[in-house]
Design a protein around this motif. Structure first.
Motif, PDB file in Angstrom:
ATOM      1  N   VAL A   1      -2.428  -5.331  -3.627  1.00 51.42           N
ATOM      2  CA  VAL A   1      -1.592  -4.609  -2.685  1.00 51.42           C
ATOM      3  C   VAL A   1      -1.676  -3.119  -3.004  1.00 51.42           C
ATOM      4  O   VAL A   1      -1.651  -2.722  -4.173  1.00 51.42           O
ATOM      5  CB  VAL A   1      -0.124  -5.102  -2.787  1.00 51.42           C
ATOM      6  CG1 VAL A   1       0.782  -4.299  -1.902  1.00 51.42           C
ATOM      7  CG2 VAL A   1      -0.031  -6.571  -2.450  1.00 51.42           C
ATOM      8  N   GLU A   2      -1.766  -2.313  -1.975  1.00 51.05           N
ATOM      9  CA  GLU A   2      -1.780  -0.855  -2.137  1.00 51.05           C
ATOM     10  C   GLU A   2      -0.370  -0.322  -1.910  1.00 51.05           C
ATOM     11  O   GLU A   2       0.234  -0.579  -0.875  1.00 51.05           O
ATOM     12  CB  GLU A   2      -2.753  -0.231  -1.135  1.00 51.05           C
ATOM     13  CG  GLU A   2      -2.910   1.256  -1.277  1.00 51.05           C
ATOM     14  CD  GLU A   2      -3.719   1.671  -2.501  1.00 51.05           C
ATOM     15  OE1 GLU A   2      -3.393   2.731  -3.069  1.00 51.05           O
ATOM     16  OE2 GLU A   2      -4.648   0.952  -2.887  1.00 51.05           O
ATOM     17  N   LEU A   3       0.142   0.390  -2.903  1.00 49.50           N
ATOM     18  CA  LEU A   3       1.477   0.981  -2.840  1.00 49.50           C
ATOM     19  C   LEU A   3       1.388   2.455  -3.205  1.00 49.50           C
ATOM     20  O   LEU A   3       0.496   2.847  -3.969  1.00 49.50           O
ATOM     21  CB  LEU A   3       2.417   0.295  -3.841  1.00 49.50           C
ATOM     22  CG  LEU A   3       2.786  -1.157  -3.569  1.00 49.50           C
ATOM     23  CD1 LEU A   3       3.437  -1.761  -4.803  1.00 49.50           C
ATOM     24  CD2 LEU A   3       3.714  -1.246  -2.380  1.00 49.50           C
TER      25      LEU A   3
ATOM     26  N   LEU B   1       7.686  -3.108  -2.787  1.00 44.44           N
ATOM     27  CA  LEU B   1       6.709  -4.196  -2.722  1.00 44.44           C
ATOM     28  C   LEU B   1       7.240  -5.349  -1.880  1.00 44.44           C
ATOM     29  O   LEU B   1       6.537  -5.882  -1.021  1.00 44.44           O
ATOM     30  CB  LEU B   1       6.355  -4.684  -4.126  1.00 44.44           C
ATOM     31  CG  LEU B   1       5.460  -5.918  -4.198  1.00 44.44           C
ATOM     32  CD1 LEU B   1       4.102  -5.662  -3.549  1.00 44.44           C
ATOM     33  CD2 LEU B   1       5.298  -6.368  -5.645  1.00 44.44           C
ATOM     34  N   LEU B   2       8.479  -5.726  -2.113  1.00 47.30           N
ATOM     35  CA  LEU B   2       9.074  -6.829  -1.356  1.00 47.30           C
ATOM     36  C   LEU B   2       9.103  -6.510   0.140  1.00 47.30           C
ATOM     37  O   LEU B   2       8.785  -7.362   0.968  1.00 47.30           O
ATOM     38  CB  LEU B   2      10.480  -7.141  -1.860  1.00 47.30           C
ATOM     39  CG  LEU B   2      10.566  -7.669  -3.299  1.00 47.30           C
ATOM     40  CD1 LEU B   2      12.015  -7.852  -3.706  1.00 47.30           C
ATOM     41  CD2 LEU B   2       9.781  -8.957  -3.455  1.00 47.30           C
ATOM     42  N   MET B   3       9.467  -5.293   0.472  1.00 45.71           N
ATOM     43  CA  MET B   3       9.508  -4.898   1.884  1.00 45.71           C
ATOM     44  C   MET B   3       8.112  -4.977   2.501  1.00 45.71           C
ATOM     45  O   MET B   3       7.954  -5.465   3.616  1.00 45.71           O
ATOM     46  CB  MET B   3      10.093  -3.496   2.028  1.00 45.71           C
ATOM     47  CG  MET B   3      11.590  -3.458   1.784  1.00 45.71           C
ATOM     48  SD  MET B   3      12.329  -1.802   1.847  1.00 45.71           S
ATOM     49  CE  MET B   3      11.631  -1.111   3.309  1.00 45.71           C
ATOM     50  N   LEU B   4       7.113  -4.507   1.778  1.00 43.72           N
ATOM     51  CA  LEU B   4       5.745  -4.557   2.268  1.00 43.72           C
ATOM     52  C   LEU B   4       5.299  -5.997   2.532  1.00 43.72           C
ATOM     53  O   LEU B   4       4.624  -6.273   3.517  1.00 43.72           O
ATOM     54  CB  LEU B   4       4.799  -3.896   1.257  1.00 43.72           C
ATOM     55  CG  LEU B   4       3.330  -3.912   1.630  1.00 43.72           C
ATOM     56  CD1 LEU B   4       3.067  -2.946   2.782  1.00 43.72           C
ATOM     57  CD2 LEU B   4       2.472  -3.549   0.434  1.00 43.72           C
TER      58      LEU B   4
ATOM     59  N   ARG C   1      10.551   0.832 -11.064  1.00 45.94           N
ATOM     60  CA  ARG C   1       9.268   1.384 -10.628  1.00 45.94           C
ATOM     61  C   ARG C   1       8.131   0.512 -11.163  1.00 45.94           C
ATOM     62  O   ARG C   1       8.158   0.088 -12.318  1.00 45.94           O
ATOM     63  CB  ARG C   1       9.095   2.801 -11.131  1.00 45.94           C
ATOM     64  CG  ARG C   1      10.156   3.725 -10.580  1.00 45.94           C
ATOM     65  CD  ARG C   1       9.623   5.093 -10.282  1.00 45.94           C
ATOM     66  NE  ARG C   1      10.650   5.970  -9.774  1.00 45.94           N
ATOM     67  CZ  ARG C   1      10.989   6.060  -8.498  1.00 45.94           C
ATOM     68  NH1 ARG C   1      10.397   5.319  -7.609  1.00 45.94           N
ATOM     69  NH2 ARG C   1      11.932   6.892  -8.113  1.00 45.94           N
ATOM     70  N   LEU C   2       7.165   0.270 -10.302  1.00 47.60           N
ATOM     71  CA  LEU C   2       5.988  -0.495 -10.694  1.00 47.60           C
ATOM     72  C   LEU C   2       4.930   0.462 -11.227  1.00 47.60           C
ATOM     73  O   LEU C   2       4.912   1.642 -10.874  1.00 47.60           O
ATOM     74  CB  LEU C   2       5.455  -1.281  -9.497  1.00 47.60           C
ATOM     75  CG  LEU C   2       6.452  -2.259  -8.872  1.00 47.60           C
ATOM     76  CD1 LEU C   2       5.840  -2.915  -7.647  1.00 47.60           C
ATOM     77  CD2 LEU C   2       6.893  -3.308  -9.878  1.00 47.60           C
TER      78      LEU C   2
END
Length: 79
Positions: free
Chosen positions: A26-28, A37-40, A63-64
Motif C-alpha cells: 500500500v502506498e501512503l 491506512l484503515l481509511m484507505l 504513525r506507521l
C-alpha cells in the motif's frame, strides 16, 4: 511510503485478489497513521480492527514507518 500489509480473519473477504503469502503493498504519504491506512482500505475502527506494526499493537493515531510490515486482524472476544 510503501507499507506491506497482511490481512487476517474475515477482513480478507473484502479483498478478493488478496494473496495471504504475499500480503499487499500500500502506498501512503509520509507520516501516515494506522487510521489513515484503515481509511484507505475501507475498514472502520468500530469493526474491532487491530493494527499490529513492528510486532506491537498500535493505536489508530500511531504513525506507521516505511518498511515496517503491518498486520490487520479482528479483535475476538470469548471465554
Amino acid at each position: 511510503m510503501k507499507v506491506r500489509v497482511g490481512i487476517f480473519g474475515t477482513f480478507r473477504q473484502r479483498f478478493p485478489d488478496y494473496q495471504p503469502s504475499r500480503g499487499m503493498e500500500v502506498e501512503l504519504p509520509e507520516g501516515a497513521t494506522a487510521r489513515d491506512l484503515l481509511m484507505l482500505l475501507g475498514l472502520s475502527e468500530s469493526e474491532g480492527v487491530v493494527v499490529i506494526a513492528g510486532g506491537r499493537v498500535r493505536k489508530a493515531d500511531a504513525r506507521l514507518q516505511r518498511g515496517v510490515p503491518v498486520n490487520i486482524m479482528q479483535a475476538i472476544d470469548g471465554g
